[in-house]
Scaffold this motif. Structure first.
Motif, PDB file in Angstrom:
ATOM      1  N   GLU A  26       0.801  -1.176  -0.079  1.00 16.13           N
ATOM      2  CA  GLU A  26       0.048   0.162  -0.091  1.00 16.13           C
ATOM      3  C   GLU A  26       0.857   1.170   0.000  1.00 16.13           C
ATOM      4  OE1 GLU A  26      -0.399  -2.663   2.122  1.00 16.13           O
ATOM      5  OE2 GLU A  26      -2.457  -3.445   1.380  1.00 16.13           O
ATOM      6  N   ASP A  27       1.856   1.033   0.755  1.00 16.64           N
ATOM      7  CA  ASP A  27       2.976   2.377   0.584  1.00 16.64           C
ATOM      8  C   ASP A  27       3.402   2.528  -0.817  1.00 16.64           C
ATOM      9  OD1 ASP A  27       2.718   2.730   3.320  1.00 16.64           O
ATOM     10  OD2 ASP A  27       4.485   1.237   3.762  1.00 16.64           O
ATOM     11  N   LEU A  28       3.775   1.559  -1.350  1.00 15.12           N
ATOM     12  CA  LEU A  28       4.287   1.713  -2.800  1.00 15.12           C
ATOM     13  C   LEU A  28       3.402   2.273  -3.765  1.00 15.12           C
ATOM     14  CD1 LEU A  28       6.349  -1.286  -3.298  1.00 15.12           C
ATOM     15  CD2 LEU A  28       7.151   0.639  -2.529  1.00 15.12           C
ATOM     16  N   VAL A  29       1.965   1.845  -3.489  1.00 13.90           N
ATOM     17  CA  VAL A  29       0.750   2.271  -4.269  1.00 13.90           C
ATOM     18  C   VAL A  29       0.624   3.831  -3.985  1.00 13.90           C
ATOM     19  CG1 VAL A  29      -1.610   2.452  -4.504  1.00 13.90           C
ATOM     20  CG2 VAL A  29      -0.483   0.190  -4.428  1.00 13.90           C
ATOM     21  N   GLU A  30       0.825   4.050  -2.791  1.00 12.19           N
ATOM     22  CA  GLU A  30       0.746   5.760  -2.603  1.00 12.19           C
ATOM     23  C   GLU A  30       1.898   6.390  -2.961  1.00 12.19           C
ATOM     24  OE1 GLU A  30       0.848   8.168   1.572  1.00 12.19           O
ATOM     25  OE2 GLU A  30      -0.736   6.428   1.322  1.00 12.19           O
ATOM     26  N   MET A  31       3.058   5.928  -2.868  1.00  7.87           N
ATOM     27  CA  MET A  31       4.416   6.754  -3.325  1.00  7.87           C
ATOM     28  C   MET A  31       4.642   7.029  -4.971  1.00  7.87           C
ATOM     29  SD  MET A  31       7.301   4.484  -1.003  1.00  7.87           S
ATOM     30  CE  MET A  31       8.611   5.191  -2.141  1.00  7.87           C
ATOM     31  N   PHE A  32       3.942   5.813  -5.838  1.00  9.01           N
ATOM     32  CA  PHE A  32       4.082   5.686  -7.178  1.00  9.01           C
ATOM     33  C   PHE A  32       2.829   5.833  -7.765  1.00  9.01           C
ATOM     34  CE2 PHE A  32       7.727   3.018  -5.627  1.00  9.01           C
ATOM     35  CZ  PHE A  32       8.720   3.851  -5.854  1.00  9.01           C
ATOM     36  N   ASP A  33       1.787   6.390  -7.014  1.00  7.69           N
ATOM     37  CA  ASP A  33       0.518   6.668  -7.788  1.00  7.69           C
ATOM     38  C   ASP A  33       0.060   5.475  -8.480  1.00  7.69           C
ATOM     39  OD1 ASP A  33      -1.639   8.221  -7.777  1.00  7.69           O
ATOM     40  OD2 ASP A  33      -0.900   9.393  -9.577  1.00  7.69           O
ATOM     41  N   LEU A  34       0.061   4.296  -7.956  1.00 12.60           N
ATOM     42  CA  LEU A  34      -0.364   3.169  -8.783  1.00 12.60           C
ATOM     43  C   LEU A  34      -1.857   3.043  -8.953  1.00 12.60           C
ATOM     44  CD1 LEU A  34       2.328   0.650  -7.620  1.00 12.60           C
ATOM     45  CD2 LEU A  34       2.441   2.194  -9.786  1.00 12.60           C
ATOM     46  N   PRO A  35      -2.324   2.366  -9.506  1.00 13.99           N
ATOM     47  CA  PRO A  35      -3.848   1.921  -9.807  1.00 13.99           C
ATOM     48  C   PRO A  35      -4.257   1.144  -8.504  1.00 13.99           C
ATOM     49  CG  PRO A  35      -2.900   0.983 -11.529  1.00 13.99           C
ATOM     50  CD  PRO A  35      -1.882   1.830 -11.084  1.00 13.99           C
ATOM     51  N   SER A  36      -3.581   0.347  -8.233  1.00 14.59           N
ATOM     52  CA  SER A  36      -3.902  -0.808  -7.318  1.00 14.59           C
ATOM     53  C   SER A  36      -2.781  -1.437  -6.797  1.00 14.59           C
ATOM     54  CB  SER A  36      -5.256  -1.609  -7.514  1.00 14.59           C
ATOM     55  OG  SER A  36      -4.344  -2.650  -8.642  1.00 14.59           O
ATOM     56  N   VAL A  37      -3.066  -1.931  -5.293  1.00 13.78           N
ATOM     57  CA  VAL A  37      -2.108  -3.242  -5.088  1.00 13.78           C
ATOM     58  C   VAL A  37      -1.784  -4.110  -6.032  1.00 13.78           C
ATOM     59  CG1 VAL A  37      -1.574  -4.512  -3.058  1.00 13.78           C
ATOM     60  CG2 VAL A  37      -2.694  -2.474  -2.663  1.00 13.78           C
ATOM     61  N   GLU A  38      -2.751  -4.614  -6.622  1.00 10.45           N
ATOM     62  CA  GLU A  38      -2.271  -5.704  -7.620  1.00 10.45           C
ATOM     63  C   GLU A  38      -1.064  -5.345  -8.603  1.00 10.45           C
ATOM     64  OE1 GLU A  38      -2.413  -9.222  -9.422  1.00 10.45           O
ATOM     65  OE2 GLU A  38      -3.364  -8.835  -7.679  1.00 10.45           O
ATOM     66  N   THR A  39      -1.066  -4.155  -8.871  1.00  6.05           N
ATOM     67  CA  THR A  39       0.296  -3.621  -9.914  1.00  6.05           C
ATOM     68  C   THR A  39       1.684  -4.166  -9.113  1.00  6.05           C
ATOM     69  OG1 THR A  39      -1.011  -1.868 -10.924  1.00  6.05           O
ATOM     70  CG2 THR A  39       1.530  -1.629 -10.710  1.00  6.05           C
ATOM     71  N   VAL A  40       1.464  -4.111  -7.602  1.00 10.11           N
ATOM     72  CA  VAL A  40       2.873  -4.198  -6.908  1.00 10.11           C
ATOM     73  C   VAL A  40       2.937  -5.889  -6.813  1.00 10.11           C
ATOM     74  CG1 VAL A  40       3.826  -4.171  -4.519  1.00 10.11           C
ATOM     75  CG2 VAL A  40       2.559  -2.462  -5.374  1.00 10.11           C
ATOM     76  N   TYR A  41       1.874  -6.566  -6.695  1.00  8.77           N
ATOM     77  CA  TYR A  41       2.288  -7.881  -6.769  1.00  8.77           C
ATOM     78  C   TYR A  41       2.343  -8.287  -8.448  1.00  8.77           C
ATOM     79  CZ  TYR A  41       0.363  -8.188  -2.163  1.00  8.77           C
ATOM     80  OH  TYR A  41       0.285  -8.158  -0.844  1.00  8.77           O
ATOM     81  N   GLN A  42       1.843  -7.725  -9.332  1.00 10.75           N
ATOM     82  CA  GLN A  42       2.075  -7.965 -10.653  1.00 10.75           C
ATOM     83  C   GLN A  42       3.803  -7.977 -10.707  1.00 10.75           C
ATOM     84  OE1 GLN A  42      -0.126  -5.894 -13.634  1.00 10.75           O
ATOM     85  NE2 GLN A  42      -1.961  -7.017 -13.017  1.00 10.75           N
ATOM     86  N   TRP A  43       4.149  -6.761 -10.380  1.00 11.57           N
ATOM     87  CA  TRP A  43       5.873  -6.555 -10.600  1.00 11.57           C
ATOM     88  C   TRP A  43       6.423  -7.667  -9.848  1.00 11.57           C
ATOM     89  CZ3 TRP A  43       6.055  -0.778  -8.240  1.00 11.57           C
ATOM     90  CH2 TRP A  43       5.509   0.069  -9.104  1.00 11.57           C
ATOM     91  N   ARG A  44       5.988  -8.104  -8.807  1.00 10.37           N
ATOM     92  CA  ARG A  44       6.673  -9.307  -8.050  1.00 10.37           C
ATOM     93  C   ARG A  44       6.590 -10.522  -8.710  1.00 10.37           C
ATOM     94  NH1 ARG A  44       8.991 -10.458  -3.227  1.00 10.37           N
ATOM     95  NH2 ARG A  44       8.347 -12.624  -2.205  1.00 10.37           N
TER      96      ARG A  44
END
Length: 79
Positions: A26-44
């Motif tokens: 959630e911190d990364l979503v906020e920092m990088f103005d991502l559409p959702s947490v799913e983006t972080v999990y896709q990166w992973r």
């Protein structure tokens, strides 16, 4: 209570602006103005985002790893 709000500009401009605690997706979503947490999990899943680790079922990121990832993106960008 101090705000936990992080901004990408802080990460890029000042490496010491990152908090001393481990970061959440959630911190990364906020920092990088991502559409959702799913983006972080896709990166992973694609191994394209910052290095993360699991604490039980929770995903966490070390601030230095996030900074190194941002730096690597900046180095790869056209000047």
């Amino acid at each position: 209570m101090a705000s936990r709000r992080l901004a990408l500009a802080d990460v890029v401009a000042e490496p010491h602006a990152l908090p001393s605690r481990y970061l959440t997706p959630e911190d990364l979503v906020e920092m990088f103005d991502l559409p959702s947490v799913e983006t972080v999990y896709q990166w992973r899943r694609k191994r394209t985002g910052p290095r993360g680790f699991r604490v039980g079922r929770h995903l966490r990121f070390h601030p230095a790893d996030v900074r190194a990832w941002v730096d690597s993106l900046r180095e790869g960008a056209a000047a």
